[in-house]
Design a protein around this motif. Structure first.
Motif, PDB file in Angstrom:
ATOM      1  N   LYS A   1      37.221  26.825  42.878  1.00  0.00           N
ATOM      2  CA  LYS A   1      36.074  27.722  43.112  1.00  0.00           C
ATOM      3  C   LYS A   1      34.771  27.008  42.750  1.00  0.00           C
ATOM      4  O   LYS A   1      33.776  27.093  43.484  1.00  0.00           O
ATOM      5  CB  LYS A   1      36.232  29.011  42.297  1.00  0.00           C
ATOM      6  CG  LYS A   1      35.084  30.000  42.475  1.00  0.00           C
ATOM      7  CD  LYS A   1      35.322  31.286  41.700  1.00  0.00           C
ATOM      8  CE  LYS A   1      36.309  32.177  42.390  1.00  0.00           C
ATOM      9  NZ  LYS A   1      35.788  32.768  43.660  1.00  0.00           N
TER      10      LYS A   1
ATOM     11  N   THR B   1      42.156  39.206  42.691  1.00  0.00           N
ATOM     12  CA  THR B   1      40.859  39.360  42.014  1.00  0.00           C
ATOM     13  C   THR B   1      39.733  39.753  42.958  1.00  0.00           C
ATOM     14  O   THR B   1      38.587  39.830  42.550  1.00  0.00           O
ATOM     15  CB  THR B   1      40.478  38.050  41.297  1.00  0.00           C
ATOM     16  OG1 THR B   1      40.256  37.020  42.291  1.00  0.00           O
ATOM     17  CG2 THR B   1      41.569  37.592  40.345  1.00  0.00           C
TER      18      THR B   1
ATOM     19  N   SER C   1      38.917  42.535  44.566  1.00  0.00           N
ATOM     20  CA  SER C   1      38.286  43.848  44.499  1.00  0.00           C
ATOM     21  C   SER C   1      38.836  44.627  43.319  1.00  0.00           C
ATOM     22  O   SER C   1      39.887  44.297  42.757  1.00  0.00           O
ATOM     23  CB  SER C   1      38.527  44.628  45.792  1.00  0.00           C
ATOM     24  OG  SER C   1      39.908  44.944  45.917  1.00  0.00           O
TER      25      SER C   1
ATOM     26  N   PHE D   1      37.936  43.978  35.872  1.00  0.00           N
ATOM     27  CA  PHE D   1      37.277  43.459  37.076  1.00  0.00           C
ATOM     28  C   PHE D   1      35.871  42.972  36.749  1.00  0.00           C
ATOM     29  O   PHE D   1      35.434  41.914  37.231  1.00  0.00           O
ATOM     30  CB  PHE D   1      37.235  44.548  38.146  1.00  0.00           C
ATOM     31  CG  PHE D   1      36.625  44.093  39.446  1.00  0.00           C
ATOM     32  CD1 PHE D   1      37.259  43.142  40.234  1.00  0.00           C
ATOM     33  CD2 PHE D   1      35.412  44.604  39.881  1.00  0.00           C
ATOM     34  CE1 PHE D   1      36.698  42.714  41.425  1.00  0.00           C
ATOM     35  CE2 PHE D   1      34.842  44.179  41.068  1.00  0.00           C
ATOM     36  CZ  PHE D   1      35.488  43.234  41.840  1.00  0.00           C
ATOM     37  N   SER D   2      35.140  43.728  35.925  1.00  0.00           N
ATOM     38  CA  SER D   2      33.785  43.337  35.535  1.00  0.00           C
ATOM     39  C   SER D   2      33.793  42.010  34.783  1.00  0.00           C
ATOM     40  O   SER D   2      32.940  41.147  35.024  1.00  0.00           O
ATOM     41  CB  SER D   2      33.161  44.427  34.663  1.00  0.00           C
ATOM     42  OG  SER D   2      31.888  44.032  34.201  1.00  0.00           O
TER      43      SER D   2
ATOM     44  N   GLN E   1      34.472  39.177  37.282  1.00  0.00           N
ATOM     45  CA  GLN E   1      33.272  38.883  38.074  1.00  0.00           C
ATOM     46  C   GLN E   1      32.243  38.117  37.251  1.00  0.00           C
ATOM     47  O   GLN E   1      31.551  37.227  37.758  1.00  0.00           O
ATOM     48  CB  GLN E   1      32.667  40.185  38.611  1.00  0.00           C
ATOM     49  CG  GLN E   1      33.526  40.889  39.646  1.00  0.00           C
ATOM     50  CD  GLN E   1      33.913  39.981  40.801  1.00  0.00           C
ATOM     51  OE1 GLN E   1      33.049  39.433  41.486  1.00  0.00           O
ATOM     52  NE2 GLN E   1      35.205  39.793  41.012  1.00  0.00           N
ATOM     53  N   ASP E   2      32.145  38.451  35.962  1.00  0.00           N
ATOM     54  CA  ASP E   2      31.236  37.720  35.061  1.00  0.00           C
ATOM     55  C   ASP E   2      31.667  36.256  34.951  1.00  0.00           C
ATOM     56  O   ASP E   2      30.824  35.348  34.977  1.00  0.00           O
ATOM     57  CB  ASP E   2      31.252  38.378  33.682  1.00  0.00           C
ATOM     58  CG  ASP E   2      30.432  37.579  32.659  1.00  0.00           C
ATOM     59  OD1 ASP E   2      29.201  37.614  32.744  1.00  0.00           O
ATOM     60  OD2 ASP E   2      31.046  36.919  31.786  1.00  0.00           O
TER      61      ASP E   2
ATOM     62  N   PHE F   1      33.439  34.527  37.222  1.00  0.00           N
ATOM     63  CA  PHE F   1      33.173  33.875  38.501  1.00  0.00           C
ATOM     64  C   PHE F   1      31.684  33.572  38.668  1.00  0.00           C
ATOM     65  O   PHE F   1      31.314  32.525  39.209  1.00  0.00           O
ATOM     66  CB  PHE F   1      33.658  34.757  39.650  1.00  0.00           C
ATOM     67  CG  PHE F   1      35.157  34.862  39.766  1.00  0.00           C
ATOM     68  CD1 PHE F   1      35.985  34.073  38.984  1.00  0.00           C
ATOM     69  CD2 PHE F   1      35.748  35.759  40.644  1.00  0.00           C
ATOM     70  CE1 PHE F   1      37.371  34.163  39.082  1.00  0.00           C
ATOM     71  CE2 PHE F   1      37.115  35.852  40.752  1.00  0.00           C
ATOM     72  CZ  PHE F   1      37.928  35.057  39.971  1.00  0.00           C
ATOM     73  N   LEU F   2      30.830  34.494  38.195  1.00  0.00           N
ATOM     74  CA  LEU F   2      29.385  34.285  38.295  1.00  0.00           C
ATOM     75  C   LEU F   2      28.961  33.071  37.486  1.00  0.00           C
ATOM     76  O   LEU F   2      28.131  32.261  37.935  1.00  0.00           O
ATOM     77  CB  LEU F   2      28.659  35.539  37.807  1.00  0.00           C
ATOM     78  CG  LEU F   2      27.196  35.693  38.235  1.00  0.00           C
ATOM     79  CD1 LEU F   2      27.098  35.868  39.742  1.00  0.00           C
ATOM     80  CD2 LEU F   2      26.569  36.893  37.544  1.00  0.00           C
TER      81      LEU F   2
END
Length: 630
Positions: free
Chosen positions: A13, A161, A163, A217-218, A221-222, A224-225
């Motif tokens: 990624k 991961t 959704s 999930f949050s 996403q953190d 991945f960000l």
């Protein structure tokens, strides 16, 4: 996190994001250095040149320089040049969180997909616009997957991961604790799974099914960000990571993830031979990157200190700007504010050079370009840059400590070997023909049953010795080396135990093989009925080779001598004889060790052992009739 074995889905990624930041790109040339390592020159705008190295099954990242390419390019490199050289890279993407990197390449009116697999043994596959395979680096035929020309390339299942709904489904269906569910079920790996647990406020042992999907999930996403937008690449202990989860403690920082991976992975065989890349000791390379990182940290610190100084020097302007825009934003939309200020002719309005409505901020030119958040005071705005200064000073301090701890090692001959990954078929008898086809054999009646019922497919070939008590042999694809297959089937049969010098072998199609007996017949476990015409191979000599392979991966391999001699550093040959299998394995091990440098023997302790040799010795008595260096 990247290990010596290869890159993880999170690493892919990070590299995907890094490469996308360099678009548009055009394919220049493709080079192939060995059976698994390729490189691609990628030309960008303003004469930018990027060099991507790909080691199938292990890594893919940019490097500063490439090894010297071979004078005569291999066929696969020539094929890729024919199809994609000069093509424009339309997109670079990862499939979910899998270790698969895909380049979409447009050339003329056609679109091709270059698929880089970094899992298991790995592969590099060229497919057309319809995802039909044009040519893979390696051909594979397995029960549930074929990677051969003309077959559609298929991707895996839905990304867990992707959704909130997907995460909820994974958690609800998992009866393990949360950390193992995330590490395995969501393909995050142990370290990142623990990070997600901490961010979401869960103990590692908390049941996955009772965790709140929204919190998990949050946190994902953190993560991945951070990986995509704020990478902080480091080498930490025995891993290379796109973000620093260690707060700068005991790590070496790098400006980019590709630079970190280039320093982390040892030179390939081709790179070692190349004059284009000097042979620099690893410690010197690490120190060079540390010095470059410290220089970058110093520049960042100095730039932010100058920004803070500019904010205070323009105290009245910044204060007035914040007050007026804060008030205006409560009455007008940001689009209206932007339109009004762009039409204004005042000197103050012209100092605003960019608008960031989503952040309620503007960028001003006060000798330095500075982002000002209009709902915060001057001190708070300056504080943001003070925080960055502290952050990078801490990083610099950590890098300086790491530099002091780098030990200058004495030059030794010891080499780093990469063990072959354990594959599903290694529990059977197996070898790979000279033309690259996997051949499997059963070790007992149970495995004979399993091979036929579970792993024999329509494009395979059933092979068996014409004697009682023999391995069922399955050829996983088409091969021109049926002499090797026949010798394998003959050697792992009752003929060896009986002391025969040769045996007759036959082959048949899968449709001819059955467990259904005629009336009055009985078929024992591990046996089968073959109906119809067979192809016979008469008087096949019994002979087995066992050797040590070092490149591209280190492993003990066995099979007909003609199939292994080109792949091994040393090998021995066996014929039916008088010594028991364990005694033969011990003697063969001593011979193989004698043909390898002493330092290499120490490095190969986990591979070059009696157990590794014994797995290829046929049941019954054997004699060693020859030993050779590859």
């Amino acid at each position: 996190m990247a290990s010596e074995q290869g890159m993880s889905g999170i690493d892919v990624k990070a590299i995907t994001s890094d490469l996308n930041g360099k678009l548009p790109l055009w394919i220049d040339k493709v080079y192939q250095f060995d059976s698994r390592t390729l490189a691609i020159r990628l030309n960008g705008e303003n004469k930018a040149r990027n060099q991507l190295i790909v080691e199938a099954g292990r890594r893919a990242h940019l490097v500063r320089s490439l090894p010297e390419p071979p004078k005569n390019p291999p066929q696969f490199a020539m094929l890729l040049r024919k199809y994609i050289s000069g093509g424009k890279v339309l997109a670079i993407r990862q499939h979910g969180l899998e270790r698969i990197l895909i380049f979409d390449i447009g050339k003329g009116n056609l679109v091709y997909h270059l698929i880089i697999e970094l899992f298991d043994e790995g592969n590099i596959i060229l497919a057309d616009e319809s995802n039909l395979i044009v040519k893979p680096l390696r051909h594979h035929r397995f029960r549930d997957r074929e990677v051969v020309p003309g077959v559609a390339y298929t991707l895996g299942t839905t990304d867990p991961t992707a959704s909130l709904e997907n995460i909820a489904a994974v958690l609800a269906a998992d009866d393990r604790d949360i950390v193992r569910c995330l590490a395995i079920g969501c393909m995050l790996g142990g370290m990142y799974a623990e990070y997600i647990c901490t961010k979401a406020g869960y103990e590692k042992t908390h049941p996955a099914a009772s965790a709140d999907p929204a919190r998990i999930f949050s946190a994902i996403q953190d993560l991945f960000l951070r990986v995509v937008q704020s990478p902080t690449p480091v080498i930490a202990r025995k891993h290379c990571e796109p973000i620093d989860l260690w707060d700068g403690n005991g790590v070496t920082a790098y400006p980019t993830f590709s630079e970190a991976l280039e320093a982390f992975y040892p030179l390939t065989k081709a790179e070692k031979k190349s004059s284009a890349r000097p042979k620099i000791p690893k410690e010197d390379r690490i120190r060079h990157h540390q010095e470059a990182a410290i220089k970058k940290f110093d520049n960042t610190i100095r730039n932010n200190e100058e920004i803070v100084g500019a904010i205070y020097e323009n105290y009245q302007f910044i204060t007035s700007l914040i007050t007026s825009l804060d008030t205006a934003s409560r009455q007008l939309s940001w689009q209206e504010i932007e339109k009004h200020l762009k039409n204004a002719k005042s000197a103050d309005a012209k100092m605003i050079v960019a608008f960031h409505p989503g952040e309620a901020a503007v960028e001003v030119d006060i000798g330095k370009r500075v982002k000002i958040y209009v709902h915060e005071g001057l001190e708070q705005n300056a504080g943001r840059y003070h925080d960055l200064i502290k952050k990078f000073k801490k990083k610099k301090a950590g890098a300086l400590v790491a530099m002091k701890t780098v030990q200058v090692k004495k030059t030794v001959r010891k080499r780093d070997f990469i063990p072959m990954k354990k594959l599903w078929y290694h529990r059977f008898r197996w070898f790979i023909t000279s033309d690259g086809v996997v051949v499997l054999g059963g070790r007992d009646a149970s495995q004979n049953e399993e091979l036929v019922k579970k792993y024999m497919a329509g494009g395979d070939l059933f092979v068996h010795a014409d004697v009682h008590g023999a391995s069922v042999v399955i050829v996983k694809g088409k091969t021109e080396r049926m002499d090797e297959v026949a010798q394998f089937a003959a050697s792992y049969s009752g003929a060896w135990r009986s002391g025969h010098a040769s045996a007759d072998i036959y082959s048949a199609l899968p449709t001819q093989v059955s467990k259904t007996p005629e009336s009055g017949e009985f078929v024992s476990r591990g046996s089968f009925i073959v109906r119809g015409e067979r192809t016979y191979y008469k008087n096949v000599p019994l002979l087995v080779g066992i050797g040590l392979m070092l490149e591209p991966n280190a492993a003990m391999i066995g099979g007909p001598p003609s199939a292994i001699k080109g792949r091994t550093a040393a090998y021995i040959e066996l014929q039916p004889g008088q010594f028991e299998p364990n005694d033969v394995a011990k003697k063969a091990l001593r011979i193989l060790k004698s043909k390898i440098p002493e330092d290499d023997v120490k490095s190969l302790k986990g591979i070059l052992n009696t157990e590794g040799v014994a797995g290829f010795v046929p049941p019954g008595g054997s004699d060693i009739v020859g030993h050779h260096e590859g």
